[in-house]
Enzyme design. Structure first.
Site, PDB file in Angstrom:
ATOM      1  CD  GLU A 105      -2.983  -1.219   2.260  1.00 53.66           C
ATOM      2  OE1 GLU A 105      -3.999  -1.450   2.210  1.00 53.66           O
ATOM      3  OE2 GLU A 105      -2.284  -0.681   3.307  1.00 53.66           O
ATOM      4  CD  GLU A 124      -4.833  -5.409   2.898  1.00 54.29           C
ATOM      5  OE1 GLU A 124      -5.771  -4.653   3.512  1.00 54.29           O
ATOM      6  OE2 GLU A 124      -3.359  -5.271   3.106  1.00 54.29           O
TER       7      GLU A 124
END
Length: 638
Positions: free
Chosen positions: A181, A261
């Protein structure tokens, strides 16, 4: 291929044809899917953190994931879990990553590996080692050589171990994430990502799929993606699926749709309500994504526990774990897991057979503790002397607690403010004068308190590291007293700083209670208490509740279970896995209470977490009431 084997005796030439079998995992850009061994493949995966689960339970958790219908798992590798001391790599015991991968392989689960070097994961400093902060001007997660050199050295060790486990090499790793991320981080340093790309290719080869994961915004996708790394996205049940995958398509026009996710739950903060995500929403959205042909990883599938000091924190609050995941903190199947299995049945054949049951639990009852130790005796190497306070990192005390000691420079007969003017308390400071507890100072919220005393009185500041920030711009989160303390108009100087090694003292049995019964009285302020849970012939899972206690840490035998904070909640019990207990020997229980122990000094081992009893316990007024309630409920009480 043809192989020729010579035989003795009469000369005969024998030709044997061997069929070779090539394993491959790749991206089919033409058909917008993954290919496994030349056939279209969709993964249905769940995140599991081996670092949050006892080694003895890895097989149990993996089998439950497999029996749910998953064909893959997603695994973070916390750098600081394996290189706590720079240059010393630990892959033994609960850190044996290859053993974990082998168990997953034996179970029939493929692996999506996320080795960082930064992982977030609500884990201490996002997996980065605290010793990096010894470099005062280091820019983490960037091309700064002070960071890049140790990160590259770590990856050289880790990725070399991982290469044999790649699917094409006979293992079960089908893809590997580069960083994590990165688009949400302020640096947006493409040179850093290019360097990592080069390192990953160097050690893993050209065939493995390398990918990135970023949040569902344009900014995050722009800064987190890089040519040569397959761009995936993450989002939860509050997101429009079509819009999210359209965003992924802007960065990857062809190839499989991937939600790396998909949030089946959410993280908990001390002081907030228990986070939860509705099962019906999880089931509905999972089915919709699988119907679209997307590959999905559920985060988390087994939340596990923040043992020891491994919890992360946000800029304002501290995390504990469980994550409202389909497998509970204790690894038990939940209604959410069964609902997910029902969805998966519509898209692939799931294994035949029963779901493995919950691990057995036992209510061992009450244990009475005695006060056993003053904290300054737990610094084996003695104090470090300094005119001004030093941070944890400057003394190489990366986790836990440190005691700062000086004397009052003058008489202060009237309440006088003790001030941390630059918010330099990281994170909590417990203040005593001549051994008498005065109160608490806390980062961001309580930076002033009043003290009284006479010139020369001993001033003790016990500082608690509550975990380093794991996300955002403030991950360079140093601990301790980061600036001067001022008493009235006087800057306090001439400090003796004691790095406390409570975990070693517990492991070596130095903190056992006086069995003669001549225990010291309980009181306010930081103090260690100890007792014994007698052997029962069982070593089953249990949960410890500290009713009437305030805040601190608990150890069972040599294992640091983590933090309790009953005043803030919502967690009111700590999970004790059965493997941490002895069925045949007495079990040593150690509690560091930081504020005030209750007069009864008893803790309770229950067969279920507190959340199932919250309303009942909140109505009880005393220790005797609790005992009466438990006996009435048929629970065992020692």
């Amino acid at each position: 291929m043809e192989t020729f084997f010579p035989f003795t005796g009469e000369v005969t030439l024998v030709t044997v044809t061997l069929i070779t079998y090539s394993r491959s995992f790749s991206i089919d850009y033409k058909n917008n899917c993954f290919q496994k061994d030349g056939k279209p493949f969709q993964y249905i995966s769940g995140s599991i953190h081996y670092s949050r689960i006892p080694r003895e339970y890895w097989k149990d958790r993996l089998l439950k994931m497999y029996m749910t219908g998953l064909n893959a798992i997603q695994v973070y590798v916390p750098w600081n879990f394996h290189e706590t001391v720079q240059g010393v790599f630990n892959f033994a015991g609960d850190r044996d990553l290859e053993y974990f991968l082998n168990l997953a392989n034996q179970t029939g689960l493929l692996v999506i590996l996320r080795p960082g070097p930064y992982i977030c994961a609500e884990w201490e400093m996002g997996g980065l080692p605290a010793w990096l902060l010894q470099k005062p001007n280091i820019i983490l997660r960037s091309a700064d050589t002070e960071y890049l050199k140790p990160a590259s050295e770590w990856l050289a060790v880790l990725l070399t171990k991982m290469r044999p486990w790649l699917y094409q090499n006979g293992g079960n790793i089908i893809s590997v994430q580069v960083e994590n991320e990165y688009g949400s981080y302020f640096a947006c340093d493409y040179n850093y990502m290019r360097h990592l790309h080069t390192v990953f290719r160097l050690f893993l080869g050209e065939d493995v799929i390398l990918f990135t994961t970023d949040g569902n915004t344009d900014k995050e996708m722009i800064c987190g993606t890089l040519e040569g790394l397959y761009a995936t996205i993450d989002f939860g049940t509050d997101t429009n699926i079509t819009a999210a995958f359209i965003r992924q398509r802007r960065f990857e026009p062809k190839g499989p749709l991937v939600n790396s996710e998909f949030y089946t739950g959410w993280l908990d903060h001390w002081g907030d309500k228990h986070a939860s995500v509705e099962t019906v929403k999880v089931s509905k959205m999972l089915g919709e994504m699988l119907f679209m042909g997307a590959s999905v990883n559920m985060y988390m599938f087994e939340g596990g526990t923040n043992f020891g000091y491994w919890n992360g924190k946000s800029a304002i609050s501290v995390y504990f774990y469980d994550y409202n995941a389909p497998l509970s903190e204790a690894g038990d199947p939940t209604d959410k897991l069964l609902a997910i299995r029902d969805v998966i049945k519509n898209f692939r054949d799931i294994p035949v057979g029963p779901m493995p049951p919950a691990t057995p639990k036992f209510a061992y009852g009450f244990v009475t503790l005695q006060k056993v130790s003053l904290l300054d005796t737990l610094s084996p190497q003695g104090p470090v002397r300094s005119q001004y306070p030093l941070a944890f990192e400057e003394i190489k005390q990366y986790y836990g607690f440190m005691l700062y000691r000086t004397t009052l420079p003058r008489d202060v007969p009237e309440p006088t403010p003790l001030i941390s003017p630059l918010n330099g308390i990281h994170d909590c400071a417990y203040v005593s004068v001549n051994g008498v507890y005065q109160g608490l100072m806390e980062r961001d919220t309580a930076l002033v308190m009043n003290v009284t005393g006479q010139q020369g009185d001993q001033l003790d500041i016990l500082v608690e590291n509550m975990g380093r920030v794991n996300f955002g711009s403030y991950i360079n989160d140093k601990k301790g007293l980061l600036g001067n303390l001022i008493l009235g108009n006087d800057v306090l100087t001439d400090w003796s700083i004691y790095p406390l090694d409570i975990d070693t003292a517990v492991a070596n049995g130095w903190l056992q209670a006086d069995q003669s019964g001549s225990a010291m009285e309980a009181g306010d302020g930081p103090m260690i208490y100890s007792g014994t849970l007698k052997s029962t012939g069982l070593a089953w899972d249990t949960f410890v509740k500290l009713n009437g206690w305030n805040k601190g840490q608990v150890w069972v035998n040599e294992v640091n279970l983590g933090r309790y904070w009953t005043q803030r909640g919502p967690q009111q019990t700590l999970y004790v896995p059965g493997p941490f207990l002895s069925a045949t020997q007495p079990n040593n229980i150690t509690v560091l209470e930081l504020e005030r122990a209750p007069s009864h000094r008893r803790i309770l081992f229950m067969d279920r977490p507190h959340s199932e009893l919250t309303m009942t316990f909140n109505m009880l007024l005393s220790h005797e009431d609790i005992e009466l309630f438990l006996n009435h409920s048929g629970w065992f009480v020692s």
